[in-house]
Motif scaffolding. Structure first.
Motif, short mmCIF file in Angstrom:
data_model
loop_
_atom_site.label_atom_id
_atom_site.label_comp_id
_atom_site.label_asym_id
_atom_site.label_seq_id
_atom_site.Cartn_x
_atom_site.Cartn_y
_atom_site.Cartn_z
N ASP A 119 0.84 -1.18 0.00
CA ASP A 119 0.00 0.00 0.00
C ASP A 119 0.89 1.24 0.00
OD1 ASP A 119 -2.75 1.31 0.57
OD2 ASP A 119 -1.45 2.09 2.15
N ALA A 120 0.59 2.21 -0.86
CA ALA A 120 1.43 3.40 -0.98
C ALA A 120 1.52 4.15 0.34
CB ALA A 120 0.90 4.31 -2.09
N ARG A 121 0.39 4.29 1.02
CA ARG A 121 0.41 5.01 2.29
C ARG A 121 1.25 4.27 3.33
NH1 ARG A 121 -4.49 5.30 2.85
NH2 ARG A 121 -4.98 7.47 2.33
N PRO A 139 1.84 5.83 -7.42
CA PRO A 139 0.99 5.87 -6.22
C PRO A 139 1.68 6.51 -5.01
CG PRO A 139 0.80 3.73 -7.30
CD PRO A 139 1.93 4.45 -7.97
N SER A 156 1.56 10.24 -5.60
CA SER A 156 0.19 10.72 -5.39
C SER A 156 -0.14 10.81 -3.90
CB SER A 156 -0.80 9.79 -6.08
OG SER A 156 -0.62 9.81 -7.49
N CYS A 157 0.32 9.83 -3.15
CA CYS A 157 0.12 9.85 -1.69
C CYS A 157 0.83 11.03 -1.04
CB CYS A 157 0.59 8.53 -1.09
SG CYS A 157 0.48 8.45 0.72
N TYR A 183 -3.01 4.25 -5.68
CA TYR A 183 -3.48 5.15 -4.64
C TYR A 183 -4.72 5.86 -5.18
CZ TYR A 183 -3.51 8.98 -1.22
OH TYR A 183 -3.87 9.89 -0.25
N THR A 231 -7.30 8.48 -6.25
CA THR A 231 -7.26 9.92 -6.51
C THR A 231 -8.60 10.36 -7.08
OG1 THR A 231 -6.35 9.56 -8.72
CG2 THR A 231 -4.79 9.94 -6.94
#
Length: 376
Positions: free
Chosen positions: A31-33, A57, A60-61, A196, A198
């Motif tokens: 997961d990107a986050r 991603p 973007s995060c 991620y 958006t």
């Protein structure tokens, strides 16, 4: 022109869109986050670099949740230098890049970071990984990515697939950098990071031209004998799909080099009009090309810069073009004339005027972000 340099075709024509690429499974993707939070937990930051879809991603995060921690860089060498400065100021910087941009990092990594012992953490995507089909411009770099890192004495490993494994290896990377003063790299395969979410943003006011529409107006307005050099990514793909012709050159890869290729053609193809189809991210990556074009202002080169303020091919991450006056830069560099247009009538008039009056001229075209999902 040497025919071998240009793709064969049967004249301008509309073509059907290419089949899109298959989606990548995210069953084992990070997961990107989670990736960003693991880095921030260890006080890594700021983050800088040039986007690749494999790490889109993550960018973007960062833009959504930690915008002050992400610095947009125009090229990968600049990103390494920014990171070196951040380290000198007491930070633990991270550089994000596509492996095709490793060549841009060689000088600052070997003569700056290695010489002065400035450790930066690198996330290098692995386009063209052997055994994994990819576009032809990534094939060679994919084969030599890990060899290049080894040659630069940069310890590296493939990005772990799970958060626990990544947390452990981040600790090892941090210990290595502290002990050696040298960079450390995680090599990121396709599908290693999950998308991620958006939300598309639609600007108020009249709809700007789409890139394909702008290209259509340019082709219709230009001298039909013009030699056209198109920058990498969506621009070359849309030109090839809609207006393939023997006089077109599609510069796959080599981001930022299309305008220089076009100048090289123009200098040695007397009597032929040359048109460069450039992009904002590509132009910023090799901004020095405008200085060289300006020194040859008598060359019959029409430099068209399609500006959507985004790295479209890697997921639409923003470039820094919104704050850049390309016309003023071109004028300062010695271009004979410039234009800044945003509609079809103005674009058509600008292309015709540039080719009728001759000399190196820049036309900045404000276009909408986005492209045909089936383009590939």
């Amino acid at each position: 022109m040497a025919g071998a340099a240009y793709r064969a075709g049967r004249g301008p024509r509309r073509r059907t869109a290419r089949r899109g690429s298959h989606p990548v499974s995210t069953a084992t993707a990070l997961d990107a986050r989670t990736l960003v939070d693991l880095l921030r937990t260890r006080a890594f930051g700021p983050f800088t670099g040039v986007p690749c879809s494999f790490l889109g991603p993550v960018i973007s995060c960062l833009e959504a949740e930690y915008p002050r921690e992400y610095l947009i860089a125009a090229n990968e060498g600049e990103a390494v230098a920014l990171a070196a400065g951040a380290h000198l100021a007491g930070r633990k910087p991270v550089v994000i890049l596509q492996n095709s941009g490793l060549g841009n990092t060689v000088n600052p990594l070997t003569s700056l970071c290695h010489t002065l012992r400035l450790p930066v953490l690198l996330f290098v995507t692995w386009r063209g990984r052997p055994g994994h089909p990819d576009e032809p411009q990534h094939e060679l770099m994919g084969r030599i990515t890990t060899e290049m890192l080894t040659s630069m004495e940069i310890a590296h490993e493939v990005l772990p697939e799970d958060p626990a494994g990544l947390a452990e290896r981040l600790g090892a990377a941090e210990a290595h950098m502290a002990a050696t003063g040298l960079p450390y790299a995680f090599v990121v395969p396709k599908g290693a990071v999950a998308p991620y979410p958006t939300t598309p943003h639609t600007a108020p006011g009249p709809r700007p031209l789409r890139r394909a529409e702008a290209i259509g107006h340019i082709v219709d307005a230009m001298d039909p004998r013009s030699l056209v050099v198109a920058t990498t990514g969506k621009t070359a793909r849309e030109l090839e799909r809609d207006f393939d012709r023997p006089e077109n050159l599609y510069v796959v890869g080599s981001m930022g080099c299309a305008s220089s290729v076009a100048l090289g053609v123009a200098l040695h193809a007397p009597g032929r009009r040359v048109l460069a189809l450039d992009g904002d991210g590509a132009a910023l990556m090799r901004l020095e090309a405008m200085a060289t074009i300006g020194r040859h202002a008598n060359t019959d080169l029409c430099h068209v810069l399609l500006d959507n303020e985004a790295y479209e091919s890697t997921g639409g991450q923003p470039t820094a073009s919104a704050g850049v006056d390309f016309g003023a830069i071109a004028t300062a560099c010695g271009y004979r004339a410039t234009a800044d247009v945003a509609d079809s009538a103005a674009l058509t008039a600008a292309v015709r005027h540039a080719q009728d009056t001759g000399g190196a001229q820049l036309i900045r075209v404000r276009i909408a972000p986005g492209s045909d999902p089936g383009l590939g």
